[in-house]
Write an enzyme that holds these catalytic residues in place. Sequence first.
Site, PDB file in Angstrom:
ATOM      1  N   ASP A   8       0.852  -1.185   0.000  1.00 39.47           N
ATOM      2  CA  ASP A   8       0.000   0.000   0.000  1.00 39.47           C
ATOM      3  C   ASP A   8       0.891   1.238   0.000  1.00 39.47           C
ATOM      4  O   ASP A   8       2.007   1.214   0.545  1.00 39.47           O
ATOM      5  CB  ASP A   8      -0.889  -0.024   1.244  1.00 39.47           C
ATOM      6  CG  ASP A   8      -1.672   1.252   1.421  1.00 39.47           C
ATOM      7  OD1 ASP A   8      -2.476   1.572   0.532  1.00 39.47           O
ATOM      8  OD2 ASP A   8      -1.468   1.931   2.444  1.00 39.47           O
ATOM      9  N   TYR A  10      -0.337   4.840   0.661  1.00 40.17           N
ATOM     10  CA  TYR A  10      -0.690   5.907   1.590  1.00 40.17           C
ATOM     11  C   TYR A  10      -0.822   5.364   3.015  1.00 40.17           C
ATOM     12  O   TYR A  10      -1.704   4.569   3.307  1.00 40.17           O
ATOM     13  CB  TYR A  10      -1.997   6.576   1.154  1.00 40.17           C
ATOM     14  CG  TYR A  10      -1.925   7.121  -0.253  1.00 40.17           C
ATOM     15  CD1 TYR A  10      -1.087   8.188  -0.562  1.00 40.17           C
ATOM     16  CD2 TYR A  10      -2.671   6.556  -1.281  1.00 40.17           C
ATOM     17  CE1 TYR A  10      -1.005   8.682  -1.850  1.00 40.17           C
ATOM     18  CE2 TYR A  10      -2.595   7.044  -2.572  1.00 40.17           C
ATOM     19  CZ  TYR A  10      -1.761   8.108  -2.849  1.00 40.17           C
ATOM     20  OH  TYR A  10      -1.683   8.593  -4.140  1.00 40.17           O
ATOM     21  N   ARG A  42      -7.886  13.042   6.074  1.00 40.70           N
ATOM     22  CA  ARG A  42      -7.590  11.628   5.845  1.00 40.70           C
ATOM     23  C   ARG A  42      -8.803  10.742   6.125  1.00 40.70           C
ATOM     24  O   ARG A  42      -9.109   9.829   5.350  1.00 40.70           O
ATOM     25  CB  ARG A  42      -6.408  11.206   6.728  1.00 40.70           C
ATOM     26  CG  ARG A  42      -6.054   9.718   6.657  1.00 40.70           C
ATOM     27  CD  ARG A  42      -5.640   9.272   5.280  1.00 40.70           C
ATOM     28  NE  ARG A  42      -5.104   7.907   5.301  1.00 40.70           N
ATOM     29  CZ  ARG A  42      -4.974   7.124   4.239  1.00 40.70           C
ATOM     30  NH1 ARG A  42      -5.344   7.562   3.031  1.00 40.70           N
ATOM     31  NH2 ARG A  42      -4.463   5.913   4.363  1.00 40.70           N
ATOM     32  N   SER A 119      -2.478   0.303  -4.692  1.00 41.69           N
ATOM     33  CA  SER A 119      -3.033   1.453  -3.983  1.00 41.69           C
ATOM     34  C   SER A 119      -4.332   1.937  -4.611  1.00 41.69           C
ATOM     35  O   SER A 119      -4.589   1.728  -5.798  1.00 41.69           O
ATOM     36  CB  SER A 119      -2.014   2.595  -4.008  1.00 41.69           C
ATOM     37  OG  SER A 119      -2.558   3.790  -3.495  1.00 41.69           O
ATOM     38  N   ASN A 120      -5.127   2.627  -3.792  1.00 39.33           N
ATOM     39  CA  ASN A 120      -6.329   3.295  -4.295  1.00 39.33           C
ATOM     40  C   ASN A 120      -5.992   4.478  -5.196  1.00 39.33           C
ATOM     41  O   ASN A 120      -6.842   4.922  -5.973  1.00 39.33           O
ATOM     42  CB  ASN A 120      -7.179   3.804  -3.125  1.00 39.33           C
ATOM     43  CG  ASN A 120      -8.057   2.729  -2.517  1.00 39.33           C
ATOM     44  OD1 ASN A 120      -8.326   1.699  -3.129  1.00 39.33           O
ATOM     45  ND2 ASN A 120      -8.507   2.971  -1.294  1.00 39.33           N
TER      46      ASN A 120
END
Length: 224
Positions: A8, A10, A42, A119-120
Amino acid sequence: MPETVCFDMYGTLCDTSSVTGTLADELDAPDALVSELDATWRAKQLQYSYQAALMEEYQPFWTVTADALAYALDQWGVEADEPTRERILAAYEHLDPYPDAIETLTRLSEAGHTVTVLSNGNPEMLETLADNAGLAPHLDDVISADEVSTFKPNPAVYENAAARTDTPIDGCRLVSGNAWDVAGAGSAGMHTAWVNRANDPFEEIGVGPSIEVSSLSAVADELA
């Protein structure tokens, strides 16, 4: 045995709270307010990604991040014109890597593992950040949830990573500092490593981590 290790971005390879410097500079705000803005931004970024996925109203993660910033500023009553918002948003392209990130990627690669980002973030966000953070030379691939038009923890995101790397899903391992991400990857059939820097309890929903460590370098200790 070598694995495809999917990191990932972030909160795992890069510290999302490194946006606080930009928030402070651009808004001339006190430290306490900057901290609240950072936390709200966030939290809403993640919430909006979940909502978009569940509502089947996908938007690129850059848009999600911009909407979350707008909410945070409104929540805390902070005025910021559009150029200021754009400069704050650009901080997501300049996040600080965790001090042990490059060392960990290097050690795993040298041990024969395939090392990727999963990751998104949409591709442009991820590629720019990987370059700026010095991570790009140490990665075999950068895989985005954008490729399947949804977000983690939808199983499609993890399944696409396995397909992209031509690896059985049980030959992939997600490394994440986000417990919900680990739970999702485990439910999809991946091995996992939870980087639990804050010594938090694990989620009550989803599959628990295959391994739990307190730092990225400890992932390399376990796998290399």
